[in-house]
Design a protein around this motif. Structure first.
Motif, PDB file in Angstrom:
ATOM      1  N   PHE A 388       0.827  -1.197   0.000  1.00 14.19           N
ATOM      2  CA  PHE A 388       0.000   0.000   0.000  1.00 14.19           C
ATOM      3  C   PHE A 388       0.875   1.266   0.000  1.00 14.19           C
ATOM      4  N   LYS A 389       1.828   1.321   0.904  1.00 12.30           N
ATOM      5  CA  LYS A 389       2.700   2.491   0.979  1.00 12.30           C
ATOM      6  C   LYS A 389       3.572   2.593  -0.271  1.00 12.30           C
ATOM      7  N   ASN A 390       3.920   1.430  -0.808  1.00 12.78           N
ATOM      8  CA  ASN A 390       4.684   1.421  -2.047  1.00 12.78           C
ATOM      9  C   ASN A 390       3.917   2.140  -3.153  1.00 12.78           C
ATOM     10  N   GLU A 391       2.636   1.797  -3.278  1.00 14.35           N
ATOM     11  CA  GLU A 391       1.832   2.406  -4.330  1.00 14.35           C
ATOM     12  C   GLU A 391       1.671   3.904  -4.102  1.00 14.35           C
ATOM     13  N   VAL A 392       1.454   4.317  -2.853  1.00 12.13           N
ATOM     14  CA  VAL A 392       1.318   5.742  -2.553  1.00 12.13           C
ATOM     15  C   VAL A 392       2.596   6.483  -2.918  1.00 12.13           C
ATOM     16  N   LEU A 393       3.723   5.950  -2.451  1.00 11.28           N
ATOM     17  CA  LEU A 393       4.997   6.635  -2.671  1.00 11.28           C
ATOM     18  C   LEU A 393       5.352   6.736  -4.151  1.00 11.28           C
ATOM     19  N   LEU A 394       5.095   5.668  -4.870  1.00  9.43           N
ATOM     20  CA  LEU A 394       5.457   5.664  -6.273  1.00  9.43           C
ATOM     21  C   LEU A 394       4.554   6.564  -7.102  1.00  9.43           C
ATOM     22  N   VAL A 395       3.249   6.325  -6.996  1.00 11.87           N
ATOM     23  CA  VAL A 395       2.322   7.002  -7.895  1.00 11.87           C
ATOM     24  C   VAL A 395       2.237   8.490  -7.585  1.00 11.87           C
ATOM     25  N   ALA A 396       2.390   8.873  -6.310  1.00 15.29           N
ATOM     26  CA  ALA A 396       2.299  10.289  -5.964  1.00 15.29           C
ATOM     27  C   ALA A 396       3.382  11.117  -6.633  1.00 15.29           C
ATOM     28  N   LYS A 397       4.501  10.500  -6.970  1.00 13.17           N
ATOM     29  CA  LYS A 397       5.621  11.222  -7.575  1.00 13.17           C
ATOM     30  C   LYS A 397       5.582  11.204  -9.100  1.00 13.17           C
ATOM     31  N   LEU A 398       4.634  10.464  -9.688  1.00 11.28           N
ATOM     32  CA  LEU A 398       4.612  10.285 -11.135  1.00 11.28           C
ATOM     33  C   LEU A 398       3.630  11.250 -11.788  1.00 11.28           C
ATOM     34  N   GLN A 399       4.078  11.910 -12.822  1.00  6.67           N
ATOM     35  CA  GLN A 399       3.229  12.847 -13.558  1.00  6.67           C
ATOM     36  C   GLN A 399       3.426  12.593 -15.047  1.00  6.67           C
ATOM     37  N   HIS A 400       2.460  11.891 -15.657  1.00  7.53           N
ATOM     38  CA  HIS A 400       2.524  11.618 -17.084  1.00  7.53           C
ATOM     39  C   HIS A 400       1.122  11.362 -17.592  1.00  7.53           C
ATOM     40  N   ARG A 401       0.841  11.816 -18.792  1.00  7.61           N
ATOM     41  CA  ARG A 401      -0.523  11.713 -19.316  1.00  7.61           C
ATOM     42  C   ARG A 401      -0.961  10.268 -19.504  1.00  7.61           C
ATOM     43  N   ASN A 402      -0.006   9.332 -19.596  1.00  2.16           N
ATOM     44  CA  ASN A 402      -0.348   7.924 -19.791  1.00  2.16           C
ATOM     45  C   ASN A 402      -0.215   7.098 -18.517  1.00  2.16           C
ATOM     46  N   LEU A 403      -0.203   7.775 -17.362  1.00  2.00           N
ATOM     47  CA  LEU A 403      -0.248   7.103 -16.064  1.00  2.00           C
ATOM     48  C   LEU A 403      -1.441   7.643 -15.290  1.00  2.00           C
ATOM     49  N   VAL A 404      -2.156   6.763 -14.611  1.00  2.00           N
ATOM     50  CA  VAL A 404      -3.290   7.216 -13.811  1.00  2.00           C
ATOM     51  C   VAL A 404      -2.780   8.077 -12.661  1.00  2.00           C
ATOM     52  N   ARG A 405      -3.508   9.137 -12.330  1.00  4.55           N
ATOM     53  CA  ARG A 405      -3.040  10.115 -11.346  1.00  4.55           C
ATOM     54  C   ARG A 405      -3.632   9.810  -9.971  1.00  4.55           C
ATOM     55  N   LEU A 406      -2.762   9.759  -8.960  1.00  6.35           N
ATOM     56  CA  LEU A 406      -3.201   9.551  -7.582  1.00  6.35           C
ATOM     57  C   LEU A 406      -3.602  10.891  -6.981  1.00  6.35           C
ATOM     58  N   LEU A 407      -4.834  10.961  -6.449  1.00  6.46           N
ATOM     59  CA  LEU A 407      -5.335  12.196  -5.857  1.00  6.46           C
ATOM     60  C   LEU A 407      -5.244  12.197  -4.335  1.00  6.46           C
ATOM     61  N   GLY A 408      -5.238  11.018  -3.722  1.00  6.76           N
ATOM     62  CA  GLY A 408      -5.166  10.964  -2.270  1.00  6.76           C
ATOM     63  C   GLY A 408      -5.146   9.530  -1.771  1.00  6.76           C
ATOM     64  N   PHE A 409      -5.038   9.392  -0.453  1.00  9.91           N
ATOM     65  CA  PHE A 409      -5.051   8.064   0.160  1.00  9.91           C
ATOM     66  C   PHE A 409      -5.587   8.177   1.573  1.00  9.91           C
ATOM     67  N   CYS A 410      -5.925   7.020   2.119  1.00 10.54           N
ATOM     68  CA  CYS A 410      -6.409   6.961   3.498  1.00 10.54           C
ATOM     69  C   CYS A 410      -5.830   5.723   4.149  1.00 10.54           C
ATOM     70  N   CYS A 411      -5.339   5.889   5.369  1.00 10.87           N
ATOM     71  CA  CYS A 411      -4.804   4.768   6.125  1.00 10.87           C
ATOM     72  C   CYS A 411      -5.239   4.952   7.575  1.00 10.87           C
ATOM     73  N   GLU A 412      -6.408   4.395   7.922  1.00  7.99           N
ATOM     74  CA  GLU A 412      -6.977   4.518   9.264  1.00  7.99           C
ATOM     75  C   GLU A 412      -7.364   3.133   9.771  1.00  7.99           C
TER      76      GLU A 412
END
Length: 671
Positions: A388-412
């Motif tokens: 889970f943290k892997n996906e947050v860390l990776l996708v949050a730093k990626l900006q490309h029109r052919n990658l889905v954009r991460l808008l937020g996360f929740c860990c409660e």
């Protein structure tokens, strides 16, 4: 320590530290024998001998380049030679005649096409047009036996040097598409700061355009960083260009290119030359002995310090997880669980978009009106806190029109959720595998999707600040927006590589059978070439409209890859194409895509192209593609297409795969 052991130890340390370069004095010859066969004493053989005679006699031509044609179709032979830009006309002729010419007929016997590289020159002939055409395949790579003691810093300097030289060779008309230079690098070994110079050379055949030269050199640099970044010296050879770097000066000083700000034009230091007269040898003996003695003494001291440093250093355990503290870097993206619960109407089934290997995906609407896709990890899913943290860390730093954009996360508590941009048209598999919806994807749209996926992967592998291996690329992880633009999604299994890392190994085999590369299933080895394999499978699926993990022919039993290969090999590749496309598609583009896909799914990862090469192949019809061999097959796999549990080891994965089908290329003629 015995005398012999001490000698071997010191020799190895000198080698690893670069004081001895085992390849510097070794002559090499590399060949690629291609195409079909010609008959002995045929018109083709006669024309080949004629063209070789032309090339030999014109090997003193200006800039060391000459091309010629002999005969008429279908027995016409095209040939060219290229000598390194720093050698004299006499050295060029000697290289072509003495190092290549005496053995040319035996190196590739009866082959209609061949490329021969030696130290200072290249000779090439073919029965097809090869002039003024960019070709980056086949590719050969040679490396020194010694590794760098500080690969991270050195690889950055190597890339800086080669990129600068590529610009010089391609865009400065005075260089004749040839450039050399040197850059200084600082390193630390055993607490001692040292300095070294890295020497580089790049060259293109001068018959191609400036832009094609730059494309070729860029592809060569990319290949070098896939195979041999840790080496003290390496060279990449392609039909249209070559690159090389070493820890010693290997070219003549007259070839030094105009120096950019990062380069230092190297002074010429005479090396020991076997053609020197006896008198000259005596005059330089004292200097040589002094240099050798001081170098050896310094090397021994550094070797001893380095040896004790290694002994005192505790082995560092490899940790296959993300640093938990890094999650703080994306705290601004954290969303309250109550807000997500409200946005999805308490995760209503009416809002459910689909179900993946690690949980469900829901459509939601945030308070600001934005539509989002919420991935809710199941509590007993294989993807735990690490993924889970892997996906947050990776996708949050990626900006490309052919990658889905991460808008937020929740860990409660037990809840782990990821909030993505909402992509209107769901995933690619909902279209290409649906007999009704697939009609919406004509060839133009499919070709656009193929190009978008390739550019997204290229960004992950090379162009982003991070180097990321997706590891679960498949049609269901390619989302389509309202304009049918593809977006790569689901980075839960992705792995981050350090700048100069090319491979990794794991005992946790995760992904989807049918898309996974054979070296990953069998041994847990993965690299950018693992993603290239998955891309090749998706490419065949897009062209055919069939699933690789469920397709089979009853007589004979074939999976999609073997079916594609058989039809390609038999000249009936259009049989593979989705029937809804056959009337309105570009046959040339379709055949090219099938060709590229087969190159991507080669059994040997070294034979697969990089994503940089693939993007170039898709965008330029002037790039000649290599001839593929039989791909890796997954015949009779009962579990093909199923998700691999995240804790499954590679021995279980191996049991479910069949051996590769060995096929002969002796009758292969894709043209």
């Amino acid at each position: 320590m015995h005398t012999r052991e001490l000698f071997l130890f010191l020799f190895c340390m000198l080698l690893s530290l670069g004081f001895i370069n085992a390849q510097a004095q070794i002559q090499f010859l590399t060949k690629r024998c291609l195409g079909g066969n010609y008959t002995a004493n045929s018109a083709y053989e006669s024309n080949l001998k004629t063209i070789l005679s032309f090339l030999y006699s014109n090997s003193t031509h200006e800039n060391g380049f000459y091309n010629a044609t002999a005969g008429q179709d279908p027995d016409k032979v095209n040939g060219l030679i290229l000598c390194r830009g720093d050698v004299t006309a006499q050295e060029c002729q000697s290289c072509i005649i003495n190092k290549i010419g005496q053995e040319i007929m035996t190196l590739c016997p009866n082959k209609k096409e061949a490329i021969i590289w030696v130290d200072d020159c290249m000779l090439r002939y073919s029965n097809r047009s090869i002039f003024s055409t960019l070709e980056i395949q086949p590719t050969a790579a040679l490396v020194s036996v010694a590794n760098s003691s500080y690969p991270d810093g050195r690889s950055q300097k190597v890339k800086e040097l080669l990129d600068s030289l590529a610009n010089q060779a391609a865009f400065h008309s005075s260089t004749a598409m040839f450039a050399t230079g040197v850059i200084q690098s600082t390193y630390t070994v055993g607490g001692i700061i040292g300095f070294e110079k890295i020497y580089g050379l790049v060259q293109c055949t001068p018959d191609i355009s400036q832009n094609d030269c730059h494309r070729c050199l860029t592809a060569a640099v990319s290949h070098l960083f896939d195979c041999c970044k840790v080496k003290l010296g390496a060279r990449v050879l392609q039909p249209s260009c070559s690159i090389r770097h070493e820890d010693h000066m290997f070219y003549a000083s007259k070839a030094s290119a105009p120096s950019p700000s990062t380069l230092v034009s190297p002074p010429f230091t005479p090396l020991t030359n076997t053609t020197n007269t006896e008198g000259k040898g005596r005059n330089s003996t004292g200097v040589i002995i002094a240099i050798v003695i001081s170098t050896v003494i310094g090397a021994i001291i550094l070797s001893i310090l380095y040896f004790f440093c290694l002994r005192s250093r505790k082995p560092k355990e490899h940790i296959d997880i993300v640093d938990v503290e890094k999650i703080n870097n994306v705290e601004s993206l954290q969303v309250n669980f109550s807000a997500i619960k409200a946005a999805t109407n308490n995760f209503s089934n009416d809002n459910k978009l689909g179900q993946g290997g690690f949980g469900d995906v829901y459509k939601g609407r945030l308070l600001d009106g934005r539509e989002v896709a919420v991935k809710r990890l199941s509590r007993n899913s294989g993807q735990g806190e690490v993924e889970f943290k892997n996906e947050v860390l990776l996708v949050a730093k990626l900006q490309h029109r052919n990658l889905v954009r991460l808008l937020g996360f929740c860990c409660e508590g037990q809840e782990k959720l990821l909030i993505y941009e909402f992509v209107q048209n769901a995933s690619l598999d909902h279209f290409i595998f649906d007999p009704i919806k697939r009609v919406q994807l004509d060839w133009e749209r499919r070709y656009k999707i193929i190009g978008g996926i390739a550019r997204g992967l290229l960004y992950l592998h090379e162009d982003s600040r991070l180097k990321i291996i997706h590891r679960d690329l498949k049609a269901s992880n390619i989302l389509l927006d309202e304009d049918m633009n593809p977006k790569i999604a689901d980075f839960g299994m992705a792995r981050l590589f350090v700048v100069d890392q090319t491979h990794a190994c794991t005992s946790r085999i995760v992904g989807t059978y049918g898309y996974m590369a054979p070296e990953y299933i069998k041994h847990g080895h993965f690299s950018v070439k693992s993603d290239v394999f998955s891309f090749g499978v998706i490419l065949i699926e897009i062209v055919s409209g069939e699933r690789n993990n469920s397709f089979h022919q009853s007589e004979p039993y074939e999976d999609l890859l073997s079916y594609a290969w058989r039809n390609w090999n038999e000249g009936t590749a259009m049989e593979l194409v989705d029937p809804t496309l056959r009337e309105g598609c570009s046959r040339q583009d379709v055949m090219r895509c099938i060709h590229i896909a087969l190159l991507c799914v080669q059994e040997n990862e070294a034979d697969r192209p990089t994503m940089a090469s693939i993007v170039l192949m898709l965008n330029s019809n002037s790039v000649t593609l290599a001839i593929p061999s039989s791909p890796a097959f997954f015949l009779n796999s009962r579990r093909m297409g199923s998700e691999v549990p995240s804790g499954e080891n590679d021995s279980r994965a191996t049991e479910s795969t069949a051996s590769a089908n060995e096929m002969s290329l002796s009758q292969f003629d894709p043209r």
